[in-house]
Every structure is written in C-alpha cells, then in structure tokens.
Design a protein around this motif. Structure first.
Motif, short mmCIF file in Angstrom:
data_model
loop_
_atom_site.label_atom_id
_atom_site.label_comp_id
_atom_site.label_asym_id
_atom_site.label_seq_id
_atom_site.Cartn_x
_atom_site.Cartn_y
_atom_site.Cartn_z
N ILE A 298 0.76 -1.28 -0.11
CA ILE A 298 0.01 -0.13 0.01
C ILE A 298 0.92 1.18 -0.05
N LYS A 299 0.28 2.33 -0.71
CA LYS A 299 1.11 3.51 -0.80
C LYS A 299 1.32 3.93 0.60
N VAL A 300 2.60 4.59 0.73
CA VAL A 300 3.18 5.34 1.89
C VAL A 300 3.35 6.72 1.67
N GLY A 301 2.92 7.89 2.40
CA GLY A 301 3.20 9.15 2.29
C GLY A 301 2.40 9.91 3.55
N ILE A 302 2.24 11.21 2.74
CA ILE A 302 1.14 12.24 3.63
C ILE A 302 -0.41 11.88 3.22
N PRO A 303 -1.10 11.34 4.05
CA PRO A 303 -2.71 11.16 3.53
C PRO A 303 -3.29 12.39 3.22
N ASN A 304 -4.36 12.30 2.46
CA ASN A 304 -5.39 13.25 2.28
C ASN A 304 -6.24 13.66 3.39
N GLU A 305 -7.02 14.73 3.43
CA GLU A 305 -8.05 15.11 4.38
C GLU A 305 -9.03 13.94 4.72
N LEU A 306 -9.31 13.84 5.94
CA LEU A 306 -10.27 12.77 6.38
C LEU A 306 -11.58 13.13 5.80
N ASP A 307 -12.06 11.89 5.22
CA ASP A 307 -13.43 11.91 4.51
C ASP A 307 -14.42 11.40 5.47
#
Length: 224
Positions: free
Chosen positions: A89-98
C-alpha cells in the motif's frame, strides 16, 4: 533486511547449482480478473469512491473474491503513514479525512447484500484517534442498514491509545481483528513502526471487554 537477504542469497546459490525447482503448481497461478460480478464490484467501488485492500495491496486473490461479490473495504484513504516491509500500500502524507466515507461504505454493503463485511484501513498516525471514529461510524451505519449482517473490523494499533479503543467500543463490531503479522524478532524488518507487545495488549483489551477477537500471522519470512 539481514534475515531476508540471507534467504535471498540461499535461493540464488541453489539456483546457480541448477537445482530443479519444478513446474509451478496450478494453485499458484492466478486467473485474470473477469466476470460480471467482478465488474459489478469494481464499478461500485469506483462510483462510491471507495478503496479496497484487495486492489491497494495487489492481492492475488482479488479476482476470486470479487467474483463472489466479496471485498475487504479499506477506509481512511489509500495512503498509509507507516512503511511495513510486507505491504504494497502507498506510503506518504494522507489526504484530508473523509467524514462521509462511512455512509458510502454502508450503502455499498447494502448494494452488495453482504451477510458478512470486513473493514480495514491504512494507518493514520497523524490523527488524534488514529481514525477510530470512522471505524465506529461504519459499524453503526451498517448495523442500521443491514441488521442481519455481521461486521468484522481489522484495525491498526492506534499507537496503543485506549481513548481510540473506547471510541471503537461505542459501536462494537461482531469481530475485532488485529494482526500480529510476525514474531517479535522480525518486527524491526516487517513492522518497524509497531510493537509486538502493544499489539498483544490491544487484543487483550478488547477481549476483556467481551468482544470476539482474532489475529493473523504470516509464515515463511524467516521465523524460527
């Protein structure tokens, strides 16, 4: 990576010795994803803007499961804040919570007419509750829409925060799953941002609250 490299070297040495590995068994071969049910599940996930661990982790069993109209929902986005050695799974800075995601999950469960649903997530260590509220809302809404459907959630460790555990217990699932993944000795390679004892304590905490708990472990990665 020392343990894994040792086994990689062993494989290479054996191959160089012309070791006969034989033909791949039929069960190791994966069929191409086709079929009406597969297409229906894929289109539903796209239309609802939802993620599945099946796709994000590139699971080889995806075609079989989706053709049975079964999928494991992955909430809290498609980007993880941890970098486990086994995961794709992609690792990084997540988007805003949905915050509307739980409603779409519940609607999809109803559309697929699932009798049992499994919900997992990426790690969201930047969130105060680790995403526990979204898990809890998914369970609540599914129970309201499909009261005969059993709900299993496969949760992260929430950094061991009991406040997050308590949020989960506001709308407890039928099954609480948390994977240990491997033996303690391999955690620095397999789960470098997790702790074996912390995961054990999490399972114990929910078990003592009366929940049905389960866990999983991988084999063949260097354990003794």
């Amino acid at each position: 990576m020392e343990v894994l490299n040792k086994y990689q070297r062993t494989y290479k040495e054996e191959k160089e010795k012309n070791l006969e590995l034989g033909k791949r068994p039929s069960w190791l071969k994966v069929k191409l994803p086709t079929g009406d049910n597969y297409t229906d599940v894929r289109n539903l996930m796209r239309s609802q803007n939802l993620h599945t661990v099946c796709e994000e982790a590139k699971c080889p069993n995806m075609a079989e499961c989706w053709n049975s109209r079964s999928a494991t929902f992955m909430i809290l986005g498609d980007t993880c804040t941890r970098s486990c050695g086994f995961c794709n799974i992609k690792v990084g800075i997540p988007n805003e919570l949905d915050i509307n995601e739980p409603k779409r999950v519940a609607d999809s469960v109803k559309e697929l007419n699932l009798r049992h649903v499994v919900i997992t997530s990426v790690n969201r260590d930047e969130l105060k509750d680790g995403g526990a509220f979204i898990f809890s809302e998914c369970v609540r809404l599914i129970n309201e829409e499909m009261y005969d459907t059993t709900v299993e959630i496969l949760i992260p460790d929430f950094r061991g925060e009991e406040k997050a555990f308590e949020i989960i217990m506001q709308h407890p699932p039928d099954i609480l799953n948390h994977n240990l993944e491997t033996v303690p000795r391999l955690y620095s390679v397999v789960r470098p941002q997790a702790k074996y004892q912390r995961s054990l304590s999490l399972i114990k905490w929910f078990k003592e609250k009366g929940l049905k708990t389960k866990s999983g472990i991988m084999v063949g990665i260097g354990e003794e």
